[in-house]
Structures are given as C-alpha cells and as structure tokens.
Design an enzyme around this catalytic site. Structure first.
Site, PDB file in Angstrom:
ATOM      1  N   HIS A  72       0.683 -11.849   1.912  1.00 28.90           N
ATOM      2  CA  HIS A  72      -0.331 -11.050   1.223  1.00 28.90           C
ATOM      3  C   HIS A  72      -1.094 -11.812   0.137  1.00 28.90           C
ATOM      4  CE1 HIS A  72      -1.215  -6.559   0.234  1.00 28.90           C
ATOM      5  NE2 HIS A  72      -2.290  -7.294   0.098  1.00 28.90           N
ATOM      6  N   TYR A 131       0.809  -1.214   0.000  1.00 33.68           N
ATOM      7  CA  TYR A 131       0.000   0.000   0.000  1.00 33.68           C
ATOM      8  C   TYR A 131       0.847   1.272   0.000  1.00 33.68           C
ATOM      9  CZ  TYR A 131      -3.550  -3.340   1.665  1.00 33.68           C
ATOM     10  OH  TYR A 131      -4.382  -4.416   1.829  1.00 33.68           O
TER      11      TYR A 131
END
Length: 287
Positions: free
Chosen positions: A118, A48
C-alpha cells in the site's frame, strides 16, 4: 470495457470502482449496481476497513467471482501490534501471508487478482519477497505496489527479479506525474491512477478546482461530455487505468462511458499544463 494487459499477461479492466470512503452500509447496494452497469474491477484495501462489506455484497448478490477483478492492499499497520509507528521492536503479530489470508476471508475468495503493497514503508523489500511467494503459490494473479516513486522502485528492482505488474498512485490534472508515469511504463509497470479528480482533505470530495477549471469545462462542452469524463479520458488516453469512486447511478455510468471519444493532442496538452505537482492525499516524497 477496455482492458490493460499487465507484464505477466493478465488482463485488467481499464476502469474500476474505487471503494475508499464509500459508506459501508451502502456497499450492498453499490456493488451490485456497479456490476449491473458493467463494472468488473473493484478496488479495496485492508486500511479501508470495508473488505468484509464488499465480500458480503458479492456473496449476497450472487456475483460470480470469476467475472470480477478484485484488488486489495497490504498495509504495514496490519502486521504489528499497535500499528507500524507504535510497534514493539521486532514483535510482529501477523505475517504477510496471514494478512493476505485475512483479506481473502473477508472478501469471500481464495485468491486475489491484484495485491499491492500500500505504501513504500521501511522494509518494503522484505514485504515484497513475501508477496512474491504468494504470487508463486498462485494465490494472486498479479502483484504490485502503490505510491512508489522511482527511487523506491530502483531500490526494489535492485533486489528482486520480479517486476511489479502495477504501480497505483495519485494522478490528476493538478498532479500529472509525467516523469513518474514514463519511468513506470519504461519498466513495463502498468500505471493505475487514484484521486483522479483530486480531493479536499477535509471531506474527501472531488476538487472543484479541477472539475470546475475553465480549460476542462471548455473541452467538456466541445465534446458533449462531463468534466469528470474529460479527466478520465485524459488519464486513460495515456494508457493509465482508473478507479473513480461513486455511489450515484449517473456518475457510475458516466465514469464507464469514456471510450467513445478522443481528446486531441492540443486538448491533452492544455490539461497537462494545469499541473502544480500538488498532492491531495499523502505525499510519498516525505515517506
């Protein structure tokens, strides 16, 4: 705030703030506002590119580290020169431990409450071994995965004695993931939902197809709650935690205030019936 108890005894807030795609320049205002309203869980990831902004917001606003639950995620692109898909064979520029340390440094902490792999990348079994070592070193309070399907978990669990505490994956009325949820819960893996309202790929905004659905609007009206509150209650009533994203005070408050009512079995079924097995983001079936 309600809490989930993970399979290692750690308690995690059922509602947290997702930070994916929130404007970095506004995080110094959003994070303390969320904390003031009652948020104690903040979800981020290396991918992010906002860990440093979150860390700065926590430090600048004197938010006590021991009062919050911080999640970040390990991405394969952080380990290889040029990223995983363009990597030079066998040339890693960073170990899992180094990637973890970098995330901690940016967040201004020496430990994480939850650290997730992730995505089910090739070689996730070896990545899990390295994450387990960090957990055993007490640098992480709980470890888990994100977007892992049962087939990925079957493979992982055949090679480890450490069961993930959390599996975070997309769940919303258009992608209800009933079988996947049951599989995880039967294994003692807590399920956490992202993309609770769906998204449009073009601009990452909530899906009007979900929030404006007639069935959800009718349930919303009968309870005097917003459509987003109905969807979050539908999710948490299944024992699933949520991390909705917002920068608005009103929406932040709404997303927390979902535990003072309950949906009937009929209402739950009517929302379940909206399922289309439709992914609004990446589809792990094509990993």
């Amino acid at each position: 705030m309600e809490y989930a108890t993970l399979n290692n005894g750690v308690k995690m807030p059922m509602v947290g703030l997702g930070t994916h795609k929130l404007p970095n320049e506004q995080l110094n205002n959003i994070i303390p506002l969320a904390y003031e309203l009652g948020y104690r869980k903040f979800d981020t990831a290396w991918l992010y590119e906002n860990e440093q902004y979150i860390g700065n917001a926590l430090k600048t606003n004197n938010i006590p580290r021991e009062q919050i639950f911080l999640t970040s995620k390990l991405h394969n692109d952080n380990l290889y020169l040029g990223g995983y898909h363009r990597r030079i064979p066998n040339l890693r520029i960073r170990s899992v431990r180094k990637a973890f340390e970098n995330s901690c440094k940016k967040l201004g902490t020496d430990y994480l409450d939850l650290y997730l792999i992730h995505w089910p990348f090739d070689g996730f079994e070896k990545m899990w071994e390295d994450v387990v070592k960090l957990y055993e070193d007490r640098r992480i309070r709980a470890i888990g995965v994100s977007s892992f399907l049962p087939k990925h978990l079957d493979d992982l669990l055949s090679k480890t004695s450490v069961i993930p505490a959390v599996n975070q994956f997309e769940i919303n009325p258009r992608n209800s993931q009933t079988k996947e949820i049951l599989y995880n819960q039967n294994k003692g893996i807590h399920v956490e939902a992202y993309a609770s309202f769906g998204t449009t790929k073009a601009n990452e905004t909530a899906s009007t197809d979900i929030l404006g659905n007639e069935s959800i609007l009718a349930i919303s009206e009968s309870h005097g709650k917003t459509p987003s509150q109905i969807i979050l209650r539908w999710t948490t009533q299944k024992g699933i935690s949520v991390i909705p994203r917002s920068k608005s005070r009103n929406h932040l408050m709404e997303n927390l205030n979902i535990f003072d009512f309950e949906l009937s079995p009929e209402e739950m079924k009517s929302i379940d019936a909206l399922n289309q097995n439709r992914y609004s983001r990446g589809n792990p079936h094509f990993t």
